[in-house]
Enzyme design. Structure first.
Site, mmCIF file in Angstrom:
data_model
loop_
_atom_site.group_PDB
_atom_site.id
_atom_site.type_symbol
_atom_site.label_atom_id
_atom_site.label_comp_id
_atom_site.label_asym_id
_atom_site.label_seq_id
_atom_site.Cartn_x
_atom_site.Cartn_y
_atom_site.Cartn_z
ATOM 1 N N GLU A 18 0.822 -1.214 0.000
ATOM 2 C CA GLU A 18 0.000 0.000 0.000
ATOM 3 C C GLU A 18 0.858 1.268 0.000
ATOM 4 O O GLU A 18 0.336 2.375 -0.086
ATOM 5 C CB GLU A 18 -0.918 0.001 1.233
ATOM 6 C CG GLU A 18 -1.927 -1.132 1.223
ATOM 7 C CD GLU A 18 -2.649 -1.277 2.555
ATOM 8 O OE1 GLU A 18 -3.868 -1.428 2.532
ATOM 9 O OE2 GLU A 18 -2.000 -1.246 3.618
ATOM 10 N N MET A 68 -13.691 -8.033 7.153
ATOM 11 C CA MET A 68 -15.129 -8.248 6.914
ATOM 12 C C MET A 68 -15.305 -9.068 5.635
ATOM 13 O O MET A 68 -14.878 -8.637 4.560
ATOM 14 C CB MET A 68 -15.844 -6.904 6.747
ATOM 15 C CG MET A 68 -15.644 -5.929 7.897
ATOM 16 S SD MET A 68 -16.685 -6.252 9.331
ATOM 17 C CE MET A 68 -18.305 -5.917 8.705
ATOM 18 N N GLU A 71 -7.739 0.280 10.439
ATOM 19 C CA GLU A 71 -6.842 1.202 11.166
ATOM 20 C C GLU A 71 -7.319 2.654 11.233
ATOM 21 O O GLU A 71 -7.035 3.365 12.213
ATOM 22 C CB GLU A 71 -5.434 1.234 10.527
ATOM 23 C CG GLU A 71 -4.703 -0.080 10.453
ATOM 24 C CD GLU A 71 -5.133 -0.944 9.274
ATOM 25 O OE1 GLU A 71 -5.696 -0.387 8.296
ATOM 26 O OE2 GLU A 71 -4.935 -2.172 9.314
ATOM 27 N N ASP A 86 -12.045 -4.947 -2.425
ATOM 28 C CA ASP A 86 -12.978 -6.080 -2.367
ATOM 29 C C ASP A 86 -14.330 -5.565 -1.898
ATOM 30 O O ASP A 86 -14.446 -4.442 -1.420
ATOM 31 C CB ASP A 86 -12.442 -7.147 -1.396
ATOM 32 C CG ASP A 86 -12.273 -6.588 0.008
ATOM 33 O OD1 ASP A 86 -13.246 -6.615 0.769
ATOM 34 O OD2 ASP A 86 -11.174 -6.089 0.349
HETATM 35 N N1 ADE Z 1 -9.303 -4.013 4.075
HETATM 36 C C1 ADE Z 1 -9.516 -4.365 2.804
HETATM 37 N N2 ADE Z 1 -10.623 -5.143 2.687
HETATM 38 C C2 ADE Z 1 -11.120 -5.261 3.937
HETATM 39 C C3 ADE Z 1 -12.233 -5.946 4.485
HETATM 40 N N3 ADE Z 1 -13.056 -6.651 3.704
HETATM 41 N N4 ADE Z 1 -12.430 -5.865 5.825
HETATM 42 C C4 ADE Z 1 -11.586 -5.159 6.603
HETATM 43 N N5 ADE Z 1 -10.524 -4.504 6.141
HETATM 44 C C5 ADE Z 1 -10.286 -4.544 4.825
#
Ligand code: ADE
Length: 254
Positions: free
Chosen positions: A12, A172, A194, A217
């Site tokens: 990142e 998640m 974060e 996602d």
């Molecule tokens: N960072 C990237 N995708 C995420 C997700 N689905 N849940 C928590 N943090 C994430």
């Protein structure tokens, strides 16, 4: 003025440390802080690793030990709303800790004894990030991510969103859980692990902060697979070119 730049993972923040002029490193608390000039801005780059405590301690040390005056968090996130797609960019106007729940003593999401559930981001920084994100999508994306990869990840017409980002110590990956969180938190655009902790530290220390995330996602049952592929192939490109545009904008008036 000195800008602290935090990401959770190497991908990142890929390329930023290499782009620094006069870079020097300091190891503290198990993290490497790289100090130098990024496109004319005095900056400190660091990887927090994952989670709210990791974000909070990193932000605190950036301010208290490395003297940063502003903090920028850049990374990826899951979509917080069904209208938001992989490859879109979100800029936080506020952040909330979605796993904070001291009810019935305090309202759900409120951080006890602060009176706050939503921690604000800095308006000026966020506006400049929005401009950088639009600039990236309009002028850089097609040059830095080839057509094949854009097709693989469905990056047809990525968009920029402003709104609420929710952070918690969970990856998640259940669409029902995201839908429920979206219903409980109006204006939700993304979930990650974060940002809201960094925002709370910055609020308490009086440091302007901003959070920008690329959607990796849909925070659904396929999230883990999509996340890993996106982070290794695409996320670093977004981060590098957006931060470059942001820094080249000069951070004036701060
Ligand atoms: N960072 C990237 N995708 C995420 C997700 N689905 N849940 C928590 N943090 C994430």
């Amino acid at each position: 003025m000195r800008l602290g730049i935090i990401s959770a993972l190497h991908e990142e923040q890929h390329g930023l440390v290499e782009a620094m002029q006069g870079a020097a490193t300091a190891l503290h608390g198990g993290r490497v802080y790289t100090l130098g000039k990024l496109w004319g801005i005095d900056a400190v780059c660091v990887l927090s690793r994952i989670g709210k405590v990791a974000g909070a301690v990193t932000a605190t040390l950036l301010v208290e030990k490395f003297g940063v005056t502003h903090i920028l968090f850049t990374g990826v996130a899951g979509a917080g709303d069904r209208s938001i797609a992989v490859g879109d960019i979100v800029v936080a106007d506020a952040l909330v800790q979605h796993d904070m729940d001291a009810s019935p003593l305090f309202p759900r999401f409120q951080v006890p004894l602060t009176g706050l559930a939503h921690f604000p981001s800095d308006h000026t920084m966020s506006m400049q990030l929005l401009a950088a994100a639009h600039g990236f999508l309009e002028h850089d994306l097609a040059d830095v991510i080839d057509a094949e990869q854009r097709a693989t990840f469905g990056l047809q017409q990525p968009r920029v969103h402003r709104g609420l980002i929710a952070s918690g110590d969970q990856f998640m990956n259940e669409i029902n859980a995201i839908d429920a969180l979206n219903a409980a938190l109006p204006g939700l655009v993304a979930v990650e692990m974060e940002g809201a902790a960094v925002a709370q530290v910055c609020y308490e220390l009086g440091i302007p902060c901003a959070v920008i995330r690329t959607i990796s996602d849909n925070a659904n049952e396929e999230a883990a697979t999509d996340f890993l592929a996106f982070v290794s192939a695409v996320a670093s490109k977004y981060a590098f070119y957006i931060v470059r545009r942001y820094c080249e904008g000069g951070m004036e008036s701060r």
